[in-house]
Scaffold this motif. Structure first.
Motif, PDB file in Angstrom:
ATOM      1  N   CYS A 171      88.612  91.395  48.225  1.00 13.77           N
ATOM      2  CA  CYS A 171      88.193  90.013  48.328  1.00 13.77           C
ATOM      3  C   CYS A 171      89.200  89.248  49.180  1.00 13.77           C
ATOM      4  N   HIS A 187      80.808  92.293  41.416  1.00 17.59           N
ATOM      5  CA  HIS A 187      80.371  92.670  42.758  1.00 17.59           C
ATOM      6  C   HIS A 187      81.433  93.523  43.449  1.00 17.59           C
ATOM      7  N   LEU A 188      82.709  93.081  43.293  1.00 20.08           N
ATOM      8  CA  LEU A 188      83.802  93.865  43.888  1.00 20.08           C
ATOM      9  C   LEU A 188      83.878  95.239  43.237  1.00 20.08           C
ATOM     10  N   ILE A 230      78.218  92.366  51.457  1.00 20.81           N
ATOM     11  CA  ILE A 230      79.188  91.305  51.759  1.00 20.81           C
ATOM     12  C   ILE A 230      78.680  89.971  51.241  1.00 20.81           C
ATOM     13  N   TRP A 231      79.520  89.283  50.498  1.00 24.13           N
ATOM     14  CA  TRP A 231      79.207  87.914  50.068  1.00 24.13           C
ATOM     15  C   TRP A 231      80.110  86.975  50.840  1.00 24.13           C
ATOM     16  N   LEU A 271      72.278  85.279  45.130  1.00 27.65           N
ATOM     17  CA  LEU A 271      73.103  86.401  45.594  1.00 27.65           C
ATOM     18  C   LEU A 271      72.756  87.679  44.848  1.00 27.65           C
ATOM     19  N   SER A 300      75.086  90.649  54.884  1.00 27.09           N
ATOM     20  CA  SER A 300      75.739  89.513  54.232  1.00 27.09           C
ATOM     21  C   SER A 300      74.788  88.610  53.472  1.00 27.09           C
ATOM     22  N   GLY A 334      81.542  95.949  46.589  1.00 29.55           N
ATOM     23  CA  GLY A 334      81.179  94.892  47.519  1.00 29.55           C
ATOM     24  C   GLY A 334      82.395  94.267  48.176  1.00 29.55           C
ATOM     25  N   ALA A 390      85.608  84.310  50.595  1.00 24.57           N
ATOM     26  CA  ALA A 390      85.295  83.046  49.957  1.00 24.57           C
ATOM     27  C   ALA A 390      86.261  81.966  50.402  1.00 24.57           C
ATOM     28  N   MET A 392      81.670  87.728  40.605  1.00 29.49           N
ATOM     29  CA  MET A 392      82.357  88.179  41.810  1.00 29.49           C
ATOM     30  C   MET A 392      83.142  89.459  41.521  1.00 29.49           C
ATOM     31  N   ILE A 412      83.966  90.409  49.502  1.00 31.30           N
ATOM     32  CA  ILE A 412      83.759  88.968  49.369  1.00 31.30           C
ATOM     33  C   ILE A 412      84.716  88.232  50.296  1.00 31.30           C
ATOM     34  N   LEU A 427      81.053  83.224  50.843  1.00 34.95           N
ATOM     35  CA  LEU A 427      80.856  82.096  49.937  1.00 34.95           C
ATOM     36  C   LEU A 427      81.676  80.903  50.406  1.00 34.95           C
TER      37      LEU A 427
END
Lengths: 221, 211
Positions: free
Chosen positions: B30, B173-174, B148-149, B141, B75, B178, B182, B170, B180, B151
């Motif tokens: 992240c 997700h990681l 990929i997020w 989401l 994304s 994933g 942010a 989050m 991130i 944010l």
């Protein structure tokens, strides 16, 4: 894509969507003409197709500026652009145009025969005008999409969209009206102007969404 | 999967906002972008997502395979605006994005449950409060799978409980591999997140530290 089409139709038909506004504006234009021209029924019948076309043209320009601006205001436009790898943006624009046409312009085409009666037009003239509107109005929407995409960043772009689009919509108007007249006035052939009208719609359906997509991609800020 | 930025530069209205940004994040990592207002956090995120043209450098995704050929296709972007129609119900909004976005993830009901709003699915989006709207767009989401997020101030308008829930989402997700990115000025409590500090001005004013 079907989801986008259905969503846009749903939004157009729901309160505040503007589908009904267009028909009311169309009615207002048609209803004022006899007052302005006077109670000459023969004259009204003669200019009827032109009046219907002008009314439909102006009414269909009315809601165009919201085509992309509504999506931009709530952030959906970003997401539609981001999805460009899954759904080509031009195709997304095309679907939005079709949904706009179905929700806001098709009611005008359906209302046109009724308004034709108000103008004392002959049945065959009414039929021909409705048919030319059905074939020609998508072209106005596709051209309008380009104008709407260019003006999407402007807070009050409504009038600008109409002014940008109007010159490009003139050929559609010319061939639409001349085909409608040809149906009533015997010696003039109906098919040539009608086919040109259909060709204009197909042509603009091909280039309008591509141009609008390009404008949208560069309007993002 | 790995997201790499090299000498990335961005501008707004011809004015350079940042330049020479380098980072690379792997699956499960992240990146927190912090900095004062106007330092270009949002611009950076929009450049990464591809919504703004970059003025310099390169941003690329490695290991996306056929399913995710570009950064944009991989994304989720959560900007300041929620991307929902006030006239449609919450459920309709989410179902639309799920349908349109492809690669469906959670069911709409599950996603609403994950943000603690399982009872508002039938309400028009316009009826919700600011914080609830934000939570619905966080639920977006979850309904599509994207590695990929991106944010932008995801916790804006959220109460403490919802912030905690967002951090948990989050982290989950990681945990699923994933990535991130942010932008935030609040600590979101993500363990082991790298930090990219943007400073006002431009030229190489960015530094990176392991958080």
């Amino acid at each position: 894509m079907l989801a986008l089409y259905l969503r846009d139709i749903r939004l157009g038909v729901r309160a505040g969507g503007g589908a009904l506004t267009g028909v009311l504006f169309f009615l207002a234009v048609i209803a004022t003409i006899p007052f302005a021209v006077g109670p000459d029924l023969a004259l009204l019948a003669r200019i009827g197709p032109a009046i219907l076309w002008i009314g439909a043209l102006l009414a269909s320009l009315l809601g165009l500026d919201r085509l992309f601006q509504a999506d931009r205001d709530d952030g959906s436009l970003d997401l539609l652009i981001l999805a460009g790898d899954r759904h080509m943006l031009a195709l997304t624009v095309m679907v939005k145009c079709l949904a706009h046409w179905t929700a806001s312009v098709l009611p005008l085409v359906i209302a046109a025969p009724i308004f034709g009666l108000v103008l004392n037009m002959e049945p065959i003239g009414i039929g021909a005008t409705a048919l030319t509107l059905l074939v020609g109005t998508p072209a106005i929407t596709f051209v309008g999409a380009v104008g709407a995409a260019v003006a999407v960043g402007l807070p009050r772009g409504g009038l600008l969209v109409s002014v940008l689009v109007l010159p490009l919509a003139i050929p559609v108007l010319i061939f639409g009206v001349s085909a409608s007249y040809a149906a009533v006035n015997e010696p003039n052939p109906f098919m040539p102007p009608f086919l040109i009208l259909a060709a204009l719609t197909l042509f603009l359906a091909a280039i309008g969404p591509v141009a609008a997509a390009l404008a949208l991609r560069f309007s993002a800020d | 999967m790995r997201l790499i930025a090299e000498k990335l530069g961005g501008e707004r209205g011809g004015q350079p906002v940042f330049s020479d940004i380098d980072f690379s994040i792997d699956s499960g990592e992240c990146l927190m972008v912090t900095g004062p207002n106007g330092s270009g956090k949002s611009t950076l995120l929009r450049v990464i997502a591809g919504l703004l043209q970059r003025s310099d450098g390169e941003i690329r995704l490695e290991g996306g395979g056929e399913e995710f050929p570009s950064v944009a296709s991989a994304s989720h972007y959560l900007g300041h605006l929620n991307g929902m129609k006030p006239a449609m119900t919450v459920g309709e909004n989410l179902a639309f994005w799920q349908d349109f976005g492809g690669a469906p993830g959670m069911e709409v009901g599950e996603a609403l449950e994950a943000v603690g709003l399982e009872t508002v699915g039938h309400l028009p989006f316009g009826y919700l409060s600011t914080g609830q709207r934000r939570r619905i767009s966080i639920a977006r989401l979850l309904v599509n799978l994207r590695p990929i997020w991106i944010l932008d101030e995801p916790s804006a308008g959220l109460d403490r409980e919802s912030e905690r829930r967002l951090s948990a989402l989050m982290s989950a997700h990681l945990g699923d591999g994933g990535l991130i990115v942010a932008a935030t000025h609040l600590p979101l409590g993500i363990e082991g997140a790298a930090t990219l500090t943007m400073n006002e001005g431009d030229e190489g004013a960015t530094e990176r530290e392991a958080g």
